[in-house]
Design a protein around this motif. Structure first.
Motif, PDB file in Angstrom:
ATOM      1  N   UNK A 106       0.820  -1.220   0.000  1.00  0.00           N
ATOM      2  CA  UNK A 106       0.000   0.000   0.000  1.00  0.00           C
ATOM      3  C   UNK A 106       0.844   1.256   0.000  1.00  0.00           C
ATOM      4  N   UNK A 107       0.295   2.362  -0.577  1.00  0.00           N
ATOM      5  CA  UNK A 107       0.980   3.655  -0.414  1.00  0.00           C
ATOM      6  C   UNK A 107       1.014   4.024   1.081  1.00  0.00           C
ATOM      7  N   UNK A 108       2.002   4.849   1.467  1.00  0.00           N
ATOM      8  CA  UNK A 108       2.183   5.198   2.881  1.00  0.00           C
ATOM      9  C   UNK A 108       0.915   5.758   3.509  1.00  0.00           C
ATOM     10  N   UNK A 109       0.220   6.625   2.777  1.00  0.00           N
ATOM     11  CA  UNK A 109      -0.956   7.290   3.348  1.00  0.00           C
ATOM     12  C   UNK A 109      -2.025   6.279   3.725  1.00  0.00           C
ATOM     13  N   UNK A 110      -2.286   5.323   2.800  1.00  0.00           N
ATOM     14  CA  UNK A 110      -3.283   4.292   3.099  1.00  0.00           C
ATOM     15  C   UNK A 110      -2.814   3.413   4.248  1.00  0.00           C
ATOM     16  N   UNK A 111      -1.571   3.026   4.214  1.00  0.00           N
ATOM     17  CA  UNK A 111      -0.991   2.128   5.208  1.00  0.00           C
ATOM     18  C   UNK A 111      -1.091   2.718   6.612  1.00  0.00           C
ATOM     19  N   UNK A 112      -0.930   4.026   6.694  1.00  0.00           N
ATOM     20  CA  UNK A 112      -1.002   4.691   7.996  1.00  0.00           C
ATOM     21  C   UNK A 112      -2.408   4.974   8.454  1.00  0.00           C
ATOM     22  N   UNK A 113      -3.411   4.607   7.629  1.00  0.00           N
ATOM     23  CA  UNK A 113      -4.795   4.867   8.007  1.00  0.00           C
ATOM     24  C   UNK A 113      -5.657   3.613   8.097  1.00  0.00           C
ATOM     25  N   UNK A 114      -5.055   2.441   8.050  1.00  0.00           N
ATOM     26  CA  UNK A 114      -5.847   1.217   8.261  1.00  0.00           C
ATOM     27  C   UNK A 114      -6.265   1.188   9.733  1.00  0.00           C
ATOM     28  N   UNK A 115      -7.564   1.111  10.028  1.00  0.00           N
ATOM     29  CA  UNK A 115      -7.997   1.114  11.442  1.00  0.00           C
ATOM     30  C   UNK A 115      -7.323  -0.009  12.223  1.00  0.00           C
ATOM     31  N   UNK A 116      -6.999   0.268  13.487  1.00  0.00           N
ATOM     32  CA  UNK A 116      -6.222  -0.726  14.243  1.00  0.00           C
ATOM     33  C   UNK A 116      -6.961  -2.044  14.416  1.00  0.00           C
ATOM     34  N   UNK A 117      -8.295  -1.995  14.426  1.00  0.00           N
ATOM     35  CA  UNK A 117      -9.063  -3.231  14.548  1.00  0.00           C
ATOM     36  C   UNK A 117      -8.762  -4.156  13.368  1.00  0.00           C
ATOM     37  N   UNK A 118      -8.673  -3.555  12.170  1.00  0.00           N
ATOM     38  CA  UNK A 118      -8.350  -4.333  10.965  1.00  0.00           C
ATOM     39  C   UNK A 118      -6.923  -4.867  11.049  1.00  0.00           C
ATOM     40  N   UNK A 119      -6.012  -4.003  11.534  1.00  0.00           N
ATOM     41  CA  UNK A 119      -4.615  -4.432  11.663  1.00  0.00           C
ATOM     42  C   UNK A 119      -4.520  -5.641  12.591  1.00  0.00           C
ATOM     43  N   UNK A 120      -5.214  -5.563  13.740  1.00  0.00           N
ATOM     44  CA  UNK A 120      -5.160  -6.671  14.698  1.00  0.00           C
ATOM     45  C   UNK A 120      -5.689  -7.946  14.057  1.00  0.00           C
ATOM     46  N   UNK A 121      -6.807  -7.823  13.319  1.00  0.00           N
ATOM     47  CA  UNK A 121      -7.383  -9.007  12.684  1.00  0.00           C
ATOM     48  C   UNK A 121      -6.429  -9.567  11.635  1.00  0.00           C
ATOM     49  N   UNK A 122      -5.772  -8.673  10.874  1.00  0.00           N
ATOM     50  CA  UNK A 122      -4.827  -9.085   9.846  1.00  0.00           C
ATOM     51  C   UNK A 122      -3.672  -9.887  10.445  1.00  0.00           C
ATOM     52  N   UNK A 123      -3.061  -9.304  11.516  1.00  0.00           N
ATOM     53  CA  UNK A 123      -1.904  -9.991  12.112  1.00  0.00           C
ATOM     54  C   UNK A 123      -2.319 -11.225  12.897  1.00  0.00           C
ATOM     55  N   UNK A 124      -3.574 -11.218  13.405  1.00  0.00           N
ATOM     56  CA  UNK A 124      -4.064 -12.423  14.087  1.00  0.00           C
ATOM     57  C   UNK A 124      -4.135 -13.606  13.126  1.00  0.00           C
ATOM     58  N   UNK A 125      -4.593 -13.319  11.895  1.00  0.00           N
ATOM     59  CA  UNK A 125      -4.659 -14.400  10.910  1.00  0.00           C
ATOM     60  C   UNK A 125      -3.266 -14.939  10.618  1.00  0.00           C
ATOM     61  N   UNK A 126      -2.317 -14.012  10.489  1.00  0.00           N
ATOM     62  CA  UNK A 126      -0.917 -14.426  10.273  1.00  0.00           C
ATOM     63  C   UNK A 126      -0.431 -15.297  11.424  1.00  0.00           C
ATOM     64  N   UNK A 127      -0.741 -14.820  12.647  1.00  0.00           N
ATOM     65  CA  UNK A 127      -0.294 -15.531  13.854  1.00  0.00           C
ATOM     66  C   UNK A 127      -0.887 -16.937  13.891  1.00  0.00           C
ATOM     67  N   UNK A 128      -2.196 -17.006  13.575  1.00  0.00           N
ATOM     68  CA  UNK A 128      -2.877 -18.296  13.628  1.00  0.00           C
ATOM     69  C   UNK A 128      -2.256 -19.279  12.634  1.00  0.00           C
ATOM     70  N   UNK A 129      -1.931 -18.779  11.436  1.00  0.00           N
ATOM     71  CA  UNK A 129      -1.324 -19.636  10.431  1.00  0.00           C
ATOM     72  C   UNK A 129      -0.002 -20.199  10.947  1.00  0.00           C
ATOM     73  N   UNK A 130       0.757 -19.348  11.643  1.00  0.00           N
ATOM     74  CA  UNK A 130       2.071 -19.777  12.118  1.00  0.00           C
ATOM     75  C   UNK A 130       1.991 -20.620  13.381  1.00  0.00           C
TER      76      UNK A 130
END
Lengths: 450, 126
Positions: A106-130
């Motif tokens: 993502x461009x920096x502007x978009x990347x810095x505006x992803x709501x933290x709830x989405x970020x947590x869900x995103x990294x949770x999926x990564x964590x679960x896979x690992x």
């Protein structure tokens, strides 16, 4: 003597107390009148507060109905936010995937505006896979999970550190917890009142029953639907907010369907408004049941199930229970003598005041012994003498005051009484359960459950 | 169901007189709490010097309970004047419940107040 008769005449009339939805009774009162008031209050389910203010000491005891449920307890929003991150429903998960699938590119502007709830869900999926599908709930795992999020944060971005990532990292400890209801919520859901419904059960319990069914079916309570403020683009935030709201509404729909079915089974004539169901669902994680009880007033004969807790309380240094016992002793003495002139009517000679004080002290000391005996407790010296001295000193000060009030002490207690009365009348916040004591000599105030 | 997908409309209506009057407390207990207060009828059974009960009532009259009733048969004496802020010199000899009722009502015109002094009964018994 003439002063107390009008009260007894007034309350002995049938229906005299029916117009009132709340009673404030200032003690001491004649024992017969008190028992009429107390009995009326518990039968008519009307809250009654008993208040004392004598000299430097004041006290009130709240007698509220035996089952007093509160939906809106106004909990601290940060302690009760329920984002359902460990068990996201399909729509939330899909939204998270759609929003964050190209996170790395993502461009920096978009990347810095992803709501933290989405970020947590995103990294949770990564964590679960690992981690074979496991979620980071242990403290050690949460620390590692925070590092995982931090590794995705762009530090070289033109806007400096990314606030949304900071929010995600700081939310890990308090949001990634299992969605189990607190014990006080379970108390409500499994209370006998919610199990044994009838056509006349208050609507609160019908909804509690339906919510318990919901919980048994889904393993979680209905979603509150509220979303905290966060760094995000407006459109993204609103989409996320609507996802939570929609899920909350669907949960309300499910609970309401159960409520309607219960109403039909119970042949209830007045349907419970959907708003009431929705309000309960929204606060399902913070509802509270207070079990009111009839307090001990003058002439206590048995301490019953209070004995053990009170005896334990007595062994604590500086417990305000000694003041409560002094008030009980004072009321007992007053009710068998001149109600409002304790320490006063023969007061021109110093001896008579002291003689009266020692009688009240004697009653207070006998209550302490009686209480310890009933609880099967034993206090060692010097604690035993200290407790008796403390109660005795309170009793002496009560008699010394000669039934007089100090305006400032009464103003403090009047303020506290009104505050707790408002909580009880509005059925919001959690009222004092059930005795509040103010010591204007030592400058202390405390609540005891007696 | 459809309305939840739109943003909430901006606050357009002016607050009512009541909303303005009770603005701060409505933030604490909302319209539902205020409605509960306004349907409440509080009975004060006063005794002794009777200050703490009136002080408590003051804090309930100000936020706007519906009604209160003071049951008290005592008359105002000199000693009341120094400790009860709702009684003044000209009340001496009158019924405490009635005089306190009038002063309390001055605090909030939306509240109704009653006093039960049991005049006749009291006179008979004395």
């Amino acid at each position: 003597m003439g002063l107390s008769k009008p009260l007894e005449t007034f309350i002995s009339r049938s229906d005299a107390l029916t117009p009132y939805t709340f009673i404030l009774a200032v003690l001491p009162l004649p024992p017969d009148a008190l028992s009429v008031l107390s009995q009326h209050a518990s039968e008519a389910r009307v809250p009654i507060f008993y208040i004392h203010s004598i000299g430097f000491y004041a006290h009130f005891t709240a007698q509220i109905p035996d089952a007093f449920p509160i939906v809106d307890t106004h909990p601290d929003p940060t302690s009760t936010s329920d984002l359902r991150l460990l068990e996201p429903w399909p729509e939330l998960l899909k939204l998270a995937q759609d929003t964050s699938h190209n996170l790395e590119s993502m461009p920096d502007d978009d990347h810095g505006h992803i709501p933290y709830v989405i970020l947590l869900l995103h990294y949770l999926e990564k964590w679960k896979t690992a981690h074979g599908g496991a979620t980071p709930t242990a403290y050690k795992d949460k620390t590692a999970f925070r590092d995982l999020i931090r590794s995705g944060m762009r530090t070289s971005s033109s806007a400096g550190d990314e606030e949304n990532y900071e929010e995600a990292i700081s939310a890990v400890l308090k949001t990634l917890n299992p969605h189990t209801p607190s014990s006080s919520v379970k108390d409500v859901l499994t209370a006998p009142e919610s199990k044994n419904l009838t056509s006349r059960t208050p609507s609160f319990w019908v909804i509690a029953h339906a919510i318990n069914d919901f919980y048994v079916r889904n393993g979680v309570l209905p979603l509150s639907g509220s979303l905290p403020d966060m760094k995000a683009k407006s459109a993204d935030y609103i989409t996320l907010q609507n996802t939570y709201r929609l899920k909350a509404q669907q949960d309300v729909d499910a609970v309401e369907a159960d409520v309607r079915q219960l109403e039909q089974q119970l042949a209830r004539t007045h349907p419970i408004p959907r708003d009431e169901v929705a309000a309960f669902c929204k606060s399902a994680g913070s509802v509270k049941l207070v079990r009111g009880r009839t307090p001990q007033l003058a002439h206590p004969t048995t301490w019953g199930d209070r004995a053990a807790a009170m005896a334990t309380q007595l062994s604590m240094p500086d417990s305000l229970l000694t003041l409560y016992i002094a008030f009980l002793a004072y009321d007992t003495y007053a009710s068998t003598h001149d109600l409002f002139n304790v320490g006063l009517h023969r007061a021109n000679t110093r001896d008579s005041y002291e003689a009266e004080a020692e009688k009240v002290v004697g009653i207070a000391e006998s209550y302490i012994d009686h209480l310890l005996k009933e609880a099967g407790e034993h206090l060692d010296e010097p604690e035993y003498s200290d407790v008796k001295t403390a109660a005795g000193n309170c009793a002496r000060e009560l008699v010394r005051a000669g039934g007089a009030e100090l305006h400032n002490v009464s103003a403090v207690m009047g303020g506290v009484v009104a505050q707790e009365a408002i909580k009880t009348i509005t059925e919001q916040y959690v009222p004092v359960d059930n005795t509040c004591l103010f010591d204007g000599v030592g400058g202390g105030m405390g609540v005891l459950r007696l | 169901m459809a309305d939840i997908h739109s943003t909430p409309p901006p606050l357009q209506s002016q607050p009512t007189a009541k909303e303005r009057k009770y603005d701060r407390q409505l933030r604490l207990w909302a319209a539902s709490g205020q409605a509960a207060l306004e349907t409440a009828h509080i009975l004060l059974i006063n005794s002794g010097t009777g200050v703490v009960g009136v002080e408590a009532l003051k804090n309930l009259v100000l936020p706007g309970i519906g009604q209160f009733t003071i049951q008290e048969s005592a008359q105002v004496t000199e000693s009341d004047l120094g400790v009860n802020f709702f009684l003044v010199d000209e009340d001496l000899g009158k019924f405490r419940a009635e005089q306190a009722r009038e002063r309390l009502l001055e605090l909030n015109p939306d509240v109704q107040g009653h006093a039960i002094s049991e005049v006749c009964l009291r006179k008979l018994r004395l």
